[in-house]
Every structure is written in structure tokens, then in C-alpha cells.
Design a protein around this motif. Structure first.
Motif: not given
Lengths: 532, 175
Positions: A267, A276-281, A283, A285, A326-327, A330-331, A334, B21, B29
Motif C-alpha cells: 500500500y 494510488a488510493k485504496p478503493l474502500n478502506q 475492506v 482493514r 486466504v480470503l 485474495m482481497i 484485488f 470480487w 473459499c
């Protein structure tokens, strides 16, 4: 609520942030490039920790070259005793000393600069650094004098000299003190109101890493203190299965400190290189929180073919928990590239699906190291990790070269490469020295990434033929029977050697250029760093 | 941005492609989560972790009794045993050898007891490439049904000292 508030009306009891921070007079400078506040005490310890990190990286790197040249069948360089000795040194210097010194430096930087605070305690920073350094030197002394040929894992009943366990304990306690100093800094920043609202995202990630570090280091204490006492013959031998269970609470979770720290660095670098700026903080966090919650039980995947723990225990701990961790990855996998895409499109690089990617600052070593780290970690590291952590697949992978094939893409191609990218900003911004031979610097991330990718893939393929890890001779000289691996496995072992040599060249270029910049580089004090 | 405090009201649900996504990743998962227990019931090869505590000396005594009762010859200086199908069979891991050589019958089921007398070892059956951790103090029980005749090697793939690479054993499967 805010929509009905009248401008100028005090809404809550919260006073405005203390923009000057809580620094004593003269203890802060303003960064000439970013305008961010830099606490001078923290800066000193960021430098000390970062320099030691690179020193141990060099020790681990030379070890890596020697190991690569030994596992390359037609070279087979080291004699058997030195192979295992150097392997022990390689694991400890790379996975523990290089990475954790670097992480403590990151924590001090984040806690002070991003939260606009002074470092909580100079004395704790000194104690932490002195203990970590003493511990690391003691461990290396034990290993290189042949008194601790036990691998990084030091599985009991393998037994090392007490000095080895003492060194590990000193290093771990020193790290814990550093982490406590970081939390104390976060606390005084909050108390003194040096920032308004929530902490920045990179700080949030660093706090997540620090929380995981505390849990990790407690596991380390639980397992290393009995091992130390046993090595002194003060208590009986700890149970082998118990040791493995608790050790992996240390061994696996420490990798999750690396992941959380690495993602924070992603980041950071994504922002500083492309804006770059995160789309949704929320998410981003939330994903860090998943790491904290679920990674501990996932350590169980190291025991998938162990005796004494049942199938239900293995499946529950590795599947349910692991996939939520893992999720999280994966987040991040993205949100990080998506934020880069948005930033690039906003700058006008809007052609087609991937126009933004082609136009990205590939000549900036901070960006290329970050993006290659993201790709290697995400695709190679993530996919191999999830695969190997499956009960049935683990049977055909346990203790083969597929395991180091996996973790060299996460820890080396992922974390180490991201940290190298970070150094390309730390040296100009914190040490205030410029890199020389900038063309070479621009190439370095690619060379290192190519070497480590080749080596890790070759390891994975050799491992799928059954080639064991931590093994001096796959010709099995002196054995009563010879398993005779497939010729393809021998070819793959040759590629392991070639990949190791290429990665070492990339590593050496990084170290030489960084050491040169730190000690002999052109100073940029009083002006902005030369843009990459 | 990532380096400064977020704007007020940052805590909000994801939208658009980000939301899609997360949904896809979470669904994937869940698929992974269900696959492992499914395959545990459906698949033929699993590690159940069945094990019993055993003192190394007691295990060595059981191995010695087993070898005495089933000895049929010698191979490369190591005793060969041919136990009756359907019985409990023993394999002892020790720096740096696997003992004894086992001669088994194809398509017969055995309960294989493996333990270590000293350090941690790991049983790696080649060229099938199947691997199981072997610990001192634990009698690791593997239910084994060989399905192909031939000679198989057992290598050790947990570091066990300077002679680690010489620790190679053998299992012979006959028609």
C-alpha cells in the motif's frame, strides 16, 4: 449526523488534532520530499535496524549461494557437515534476522511519521536493538562453530548448544520490546491527539502485524524456554509432537507478520510510486483483521501428516481457518492493483483494459519491486500454499522440495522483494542519500525476481518427483539402496542451482548499491529526493 | 490515501466490482472448505494421524519380536521379513536406517506401525512420493494396501544428522 450540523458548531467533545505532534523541541524534522514529520530518535533506530537487516541479509545470501551450488548435482560444492550448517544459518539469517530487523524499522517509522508522534521510549528502543543484535550474533556464533547443526526448526530431540536457544530467546524478547515500544508510541499518539480520526491504512496494517507478532513471540517463548532448559539438562526432553505443535505457532505465524508487513509496504509503495488510493478502506482493514483472527489455527497445516493429531483436528484447523486468511490475501490481491489501476486511469492512461498497466512506472525500482512481489506472492506463493495445505496433497508434498519451492515465492519473491523496493525509498528519505548507478538499480528487481522464480519453480517440480528438502545428496552415496530419481528431477535440481545464482546476483547488486548509497551516496539534505 | 488518516465515514460496505470480487473469493473459499472433508470421505489416501504413545525401548522390543517371528532372509545386510497378510507389521526408524526390509503381498491390507528410536524422521515412499512424519514416543499407524508389485524405496526426508542421506530402506511387494 454531519449533514445537519451547522458549520462551526462544535459537534463532539473531540478537540482538533495537534498538528505539531508531541515532539520535544528540536526532536523532529520535516521530510524535504513528502513534508511528513520525522522523529529524530525514531530515525536513528530505523537506520540501525535497517543496517543490521541488510548485514544479516548478506550472511543469508552468501549461504543461499553455497546451498544452491551444493544442490546443483553437477557442482555439489559443500561437504556434508557444512551443508547442514550453512542451511541452518541461511534459514535463521534470512527468515528471522533480515526480516524482523526490517520489520522493527518499519514499525518505528510507521508509529512516528505516519501518526505524527515521537517515539515512546528511547531506552526501550536501545534495549530492544541491543538484545536483538546480541541474540543474532550469539546464534550465528553457535551455528558457524558447529554447535547448532539443528536447522532453523531445531526439532527436539535434535539438540544444540544452550547458547543457540539463548540467542533465539534474546532475539525474540528484544523484538517483543521493540513491538511494545511501537504500541506505546501508538498509545501516546492517540493520547496526545497527534492525528484526527482513524489511523492511516499503512499504520493499521503495521498494527495488525505487531499484534500477530506478540502472539507469535509468546509461542516462541513457550517452546524455546523449555528447549533451552533441556539443553542445560535442567528438565527432561520436551515431547516431540508438543514441540512441533507449539513451534509452528511461532514458525507459521511469524510468516503472517511478514505478510501483514509486506501488504502494508505494498500500500505504501503503490501510493508513493503511482499515487494510488485504496478503493474502500473498510475492506482493506477488514482483510487485515482476518489475518489476526484466523492465521493462528492455520499453523496446523504443518502437522497434516503427523502422528498424534486426528483427521478432524487437521481438517478443521487447516480448511476453515486457513481459507478465511486466504480470503484476506485474495482481497488485498484485488484492492492493491485496483487502486493502482484507478490512479493510473485518473492520470489519463486509460487506453483499453491494460493500458494503465503498460504505462505504469516500470523503470521505478520501488514500483517494479512492489508489483513483482505482488504477482509472485499472489500467484505462485498463494496458489502453492493453498494447494500444499490440503490434507491429501500434503501427503505427496510433505518435506519434499515443494515446500521450500512454495515459501521462497512467499517470503523471498514476496516479502524480501517488497522490502528491497521499500529500501529504494528508505535510503533517500530516511538516510537522505541518493543511489548511484541508477540504471543498475532499475534492473535489480527484475533480476532478483527472475532468479527466485526460476529457483522456486524448479524446486517445486523436483519436489513433485519426490526430491527431499534439507538433503545433502540425492545420489544417496553410502546408502544400502538407491531410489534413483527420474532424470527430470536431476535436471530440475540443476535449474535450482542456476536460479539461485541469478537470484544471488540480484541480491548482491541490491546490497552493494544500498551499502554504497548509505555510506558514500550523494546527500540530498535540504531538498527533495531525486525522483526514480 | 494510505499514508494519511482516512476521511470521515470511511467505514462503508464495498460496492461494484470490489463487492463482486469479495463474493467470488468467499464462494471459492467455501468450495475449498467443503472439498477437504469431502475428499477425506471419498478419497482413498488420507493421513488420519492414528498414533499411540510408546517408549522407544518398548517399540524396539516389539520390532525385535516381529522380526524374529517373520524373518525370511537378508538384503544389503538388513533382515527381510515376510509377515502374514492382515497383521500388524513394524518399521523402525533410527539414525540412519530403516529396519527391517518388509516383503508384502499385493492387494493385502496391513497395519504398519512406524516409530523412531532417536530423532524425528520422515517416511518418504519412493517413487510413489508419499510422506509421513515419524516421531520418537509415537507409534504412527498407517493402514496400507499395496496395489502394485515391485520394489520401493523409503527415504528419510526429515533432517536427522550427518548420515541423513544414507537412510534408505526398502519395501518389496510381491504378486
Amino acid at each position: 449526523m454531519s449533514t445537519i450540523a451547522i458549520a462551526g458548531t462544535p459537534q463532539a467533545s473531540e478537540p482538533p488534532a495537534n498538528v505539531a505532534g508531541n515532539h520535544p523541541a528540536g526532536a523532529v524534522r520535516k521530510c524535504d520530499t513528502t513534508g511528513l514529520p520525522v522523529c529524530k530518535t525514531a530515525e536513528r533506530y530505523v537506520k540501525l535496524n535497517a543496517v543490521m537487516a541488510v548485514v544479516f541479509l548478506l550472511v543469508g545470501g552468501v549461504s543461499a549461494l553455497l546451498l544452491g551450488l551444493t544442490r546443483w548435482p553437477s557442482v555439489h560444492l559443500l561437504p556434508v557437515d557444512w551443508f547442514y550448517r550453512i542451511l541452518t544459518a541461511h534459514g535463521l539469517n534470512m527468515l528471522i534476522f533480515w526480516i524482523i530487523f526490517m520489520e522493527v524499522a518499519i514499525l518505528y517509522f510507521v508509529g512516528t511519521t505516519l501518526l505524527n508522534s515521537r517515539l515512546a521510549s528511547k531506552a526501550l528502543a536501545f534495549t530492544s536493538f541491543a538484545m536483538m543484535l546480541t541474540g543474532a550474533l550469539l546464534v550465528n556464533a553457535m551455528v558457524f562453530t558447529g554447535r547448532a547443526d539443528v536447522m532453523m526448526t531445531s526439532y527436539v530431540p535434535l539438540r544444540a548448544h544452550p547458547g543457540f536457544y539463548l540467542g533465539v530467546i534474546l532475539f525474540a524478547v528484544g523484538t517483543l520490546i521493540g513491538v511494545i515500544n511501537f504500541f506505546a508510541t501508538v498509545y501516546i499518539a492517540k493520547r496526545d491527539h497527534t492525528y484526527e480520526g482513524s489511523v492511516p491504512l499503512v499504520a493499521f496494517g503495521a498494527i495488525a502485524a505487531a499484534i500477530i507478532a506478540v502472539v507469535t513471540l509468546l509461542h516462541g517463548a513457550i517452546v524455546m524456554i523449555p528447549a533451552f532448559l533441556w539443553s542445560l539438562d535442567l528438565i527432561g526432553q520436551p515431547d516431540a509432537a508438543w514441540y512441533r505443535l507449539v513451534w509452528w505457532g511461532l514458525g507459521h505465524q511469524s510468516q503472517q507478520i511478514n505478510v501483514a508487513a509486506m501488504v502494508s509496504v505494498w500500500y505504501f509503495l503503490a501510493h508513493i510510486t503511482t499515487g494510488a488510493k485504496p478503493l474502500n478502506q473498510a475492506v482493506c482493514r477488514g482483510a487485515f483483521v482476518l489475518y489476526i483472527l484466523f492465521i493462528n489455527i492455520a499453523s496446523a497445516h504443518h502437522l497434516l501428516v503427523d502422528p498424534g493429531v486426528g483427521a478432524t483436528w487437521k481438517i478443521w484447523n487447516t480448511s476453515y481457518a486457513m481459507y478465511l486468511a486466504v480470503l484476506a490475501s485474495m482481497i488485498h490481491g484485488f484492492t492493491v492493483p485496483a487502486s493502482v489501476e484507478l490512479a493510473m486511469r485518473k492520470k489519463g492512461f486509460d487506453k483499453g483494459l491494460f493500458g494503465w498497466l503498460f504505462a505504469a512506472p516500470w523503470r521505478n525500482p520501488g514500483f517494479s519491486a512492489f508489483f513483482l512481489s505482488l504477482v509472485i506472492f499472489g500467484f505462485l506463493g498463494g496458489i502453492t500454499g493453498v494447494t500444499l495445505g490440503t490434507q491429501q496433497i500434503n501427503i505427496i508434498a510433505h518435506n519434499t522440495l515443494r515446500i521450500p519451492g512454495h515459501f521462497h515465492t512467499t517470503v523471498v519473491g514476496g516479502t524480501s522483494l517488497a522490502f528491497m523496493g521499500l529500501c529504494y525509498y528508505v535510503v533517500p528519505l530516511v538516510f537522505r542519500r541518493e543511489y548511484a548507478w541508477r540504471g543498475l538499480v532499475r534492473v535489480q528487481p527484475y533480476v532478483f525476481a527472475a532468479g527466485i522464480t526460476l529457483m522456486a519453480l524448479a524446486m517445486s517440480f523436483a519436489g513433485s518427483y519426490g526430491v527431499p528438502r534439507r538433503h545433502w545428496d540425492i545420489e544417496f552415496s553410502g546408502a544400502p539402496f538407491s531410489p534413483g530419481f527420474d532424470a527430470a528431477a536431476h535436471f530440475m535440481m540443476g535449474l535450482v542451482g542456476v536460479g539461485a545464482v541469478v537470484a544471488f546476483i540480484g541480491l548482491l547488486v541490491f546490497i552493494l548499491l544500498t551499502v554504497h548509497a548509505v555510506f558514500l551516496g550523494r546527500s540530498n539534505e535540504g531538498r527533495a529526493m531525486t525522483a526514480w | 490515501m494510505s499514508l494519511t488518516v482516512p476521511e470521515k465515514g470511511w467505514f462503508k460496505a464495498p460496492t461494484g466490482s470490489e463487492r463482486l470480487w469479495i463474493g467470488l473469493a468467499l464462494a471459492w473459499c467455501m468450495v475449498l472448505t467443503l472439498m477437504m472433508p469431502f475428499w477425506h470421505l471419498r478419497g482413498k489416501q488420507n493421513s488420519t494421524g492414528e498414533a499411540y504413545r510408546v517408549k522407544p525401548a518398548d517399540f524396539a522390543a516389539r520390532v525385535a519380536r516381529f522380526v524374529d517371528a517373520n524373518k525370511v532372509g537378508e538384503l544389503a545386510g538388513i533382515t527381510v521379513v515376510a509377515p502374514a497378510p492382515g497383521t500388524d507389521i513394524y518399521l523402525q526408524a533410527q539414525m540412519w536406517r530403516w529396519y527391517p526390509v518388509l516383503k508384502l503381498k499385493k492387494d493385502q491390507t496391513y497395519r504398519l506401525h512406524v516409530s523412531s528410536l532417536d530423532l524425528q524422521h520422515s517416511l518418504s515412499l519412493q517413487p510413489m512420493n508419499m510422506n509421513f512424519q515419524i516421531l520418537p514416543g509415537y507409534d504412527h499407524v498407517l493402514t496400507v494396501t499395496p496395489t502394485m508389485a515391485g520394489e520401493y524405496s523409503i527415504i528419510c526426508n526429515e533432517f536427522c544428522g550427518i548420515g541423513h542421506h544414507m537412510m534408505v530402506g526398502r519395501i518389496i511387494v510381491e504378486e
